[in-house]
Structures are given as C-alpha cells and as structure tokens.
Design an enzyme around this catalytic site. Sequence first.
Site, short mmCIF file in Angstrom:
data_model
loop_
_atom_site.label_atom_id
_atom_site.label_comp_id
_atom_site.label_asym_id
_atom_site.label_seq_id
_atom_site.Cartn_x
_atom_site.Cartn_y
_atom_site.Cartn_z
CD GLU A 199 -1.85 -1.91 -6.79
OE1 GLU A 199 -2.44 -1.23 -7.65
OE2 GLU A 199 -0.99 -1.44 -6.02
CG HIS A 227 -1.12 7.90 -7.45
ND1 HIS A 227 -2.44 8.28 -7.47
CD2 HIS A 227 -1.09 6.74 -6.73
CE1 HIS A 227 -3.18 7.40 -6.81
NE2 HIS A 227 -2.37 6.46 -6.35
CG HIS A 279 15.18 14.45 -2.74
ND1 HIS A 279 14.03 15.11 -2.42
CD2 HIS A 279 15.35 13.50 -1.77
CE1 HIS A 279 13.52 14.60 -1.30
NE2 HIS A 279 14.31 13.63 -0.89
CG HIS A 321 -2.97 1.57 -2.27
ND1 HIS A 321 -3.06 2.12 -3.52
CD2 HIS A 321 -2.60 2.59 -1.45
CE1 HIS A 321 -2.76 3.40 -3.47
NE2 HIS A 321 -2.47 3.71 -2.23
#
Length: 340
Positions: free
Chosen positions: A78, A143, A251, A81
Amino acid sequence: MDDKVRARYRKILFLTWFLTLDLIMFGAFVRLTDSGLGCPDWPGCYGNITPVGALQDIREAVKVMPDGPVTLPKAWIEMIHRYVGALLGLLIICISWMAWRYREKFGQSPVLAFVALIAVCVQGAFGAWTVTHKLMPAVVTGHLLGGMLLLGLMTWLAAREKVHQQVQLVSKRWQPWVAFGLVLLFIQIALGGWVSTNYAALACMDFPTCHGQWLPEMDMKNGFSIVRGLGELPGGEMISQSALTAIHWVHRNFAFLVFAYLVTLGVRLRSQSGLQGPSNLLLILLGAQLLTGLTTIFFQWPLVIAVLHNGGAAGLVLTLVTLLVRIGRASLPGLSVQSR
C-alpha cells in the site's frame, strides 16, 4: 538551448506516461491482494512515513485479526503505491510548469498539461477516500476510472510529441467512431472495476452460461446500488449472491458488445495510412483481453492474469487515445505532419 529544453520536456513526459501505466497495474495488484487497507490511515502508516515505524501497530492489528487487512507485506504494498503516486504528482507538476513556462517556444497551449495536473490531484483525493471510506466500491471504482482518465491525458500529451506517418484528411470521418469506442471502453472499465471492488469475479464460474443459465437469478437493483459499503447492501445486510451474479453477468455480456465494436473498428482502420500500427495493437490487445477474461473464470481468478487483464484495459485506453490524436492531426496528401 530550445532543443535541449524540448528534449528534457519530452523525456519527463514519456517517463511520466510510463509511470502512470505502471501505477495503474500496481493499483490493480494492491486491490487484488487486499492491500488497500494495509495502512488504515492516510497519507502515512499509523502516522509514520514507512511501515517500519508502524511495526508495533501492525503487530497489534495482526494479533486482533490474523487474517485481516493489515499485515506488514500489505502495508508495504500500500505504501509503495502511495510513494509512486506522490512521485507521479511531482512529475506532472513539473510538466505543467514547463508547458506554461515554454508555451511559446513549444508552440502549444499548456491547458492539457494543467488538466492532467487537476486530474492527478483528484486522484490523490480518491486515494485518500479509498482508505477513509474503507474500500467503498463506488470510491474504489472512481479511483480506477480516474487512473484511466489520467493515462488518457498523459497519452494525449505524449502523442503530440511524436512524429508519425502522415494520416490523410479522409480519415477524419473515423474520429467520432473512435471517440464512441472510447466511451464504450470506459463504461466497460467501470463495470469491470465494479466487479473487482465487489469481489464478484467468481460469481459465475461457468461460460458462456452463468450457473448453467443464460439468464440466471439476478438482483440488479442491489447489485448496482452505488452508495453502500464493501460487501453490504444499502440497508447494511450482507450482499447477496444474486446481486453479485448481476454485477458479473452485466460486465461479461457488455464485454461482447464492446469487443465486437472495437474489433470492427480496428479492422476498418487498418486500411488507413498512418493508423495501421495502433489499429493492429488494438486488435492484439482485444484478443489478449478476451483470453485473460476467460482465464480468470476457468482458473478461478489467478493474481497475475487479473493484473494483466487490468493492464490490457489500460492498453486499450492508450491505443484509442493515440488513434484519436493521430486522426486529429490528419492533413491533405503532401503536407507534412508536425510534432507540435
């Protein structure tokens, strides 16, 4: 001196473009390894710059929830990133400053660079909200879309700096068709992000049917309710299998429409001078997306394939944006295509 400045600008620009693509791929890795809450605060990790300073807090969290979202490896994933995202922001600030400072020498408006700067700031906000809203599906999907939009903007900036084979003016008629294809692609990416953020990738484990049916039992209303927490329905109950099935099924089936449209578009554009390269890349990426999409079902969502599937979507974005930029610079035969 002007040539050196322009060369420096291009190097920074292409480095930033490459870093944006890498960050999208790494963002998928963060999401798919459940590392989004590896450091449950923002921008630091338990108030520290690195997970090293947060070791005691991480150990305490692991004691309480051994299989929870906080572990030392996830904290590093994390935070790396976040570090790369901060570097990307600094590079785009530099690009924006150079685009404005040398706008007359470059012969280009700095507006696009400043749009990219606004986009990366918004991305930073979504990154913070992803943590503070505990991986809320709408925020995480936003995001992802923001990252794809930023990639498109950086591709646009980079494509303006490259000299390519002349595109004839007659190719202008394809511009709205490519733009519509990009809109369809972003819708499909949003649907794919919704699948990923709701952990619905394995809601249908057979193909081409779902649970052995073409139209399985689905809860569209709750599956596509936007304002709700991770794994929850709007009322706070645990999300149902029928809602997850609806997310996956939409999807999967919308992908057929997007695939057919973009394949047709790619085949038609291959005959246009100056568009053969990106058109061939478009067809290759579509084939790869089909392969990785099916593989996630048959092999139960392996991490590497899932990350590659996300990267393939990013590749399609940059390819369609490249086509748009090239078509936008089409000219009459005999006129040179300028790099500006």
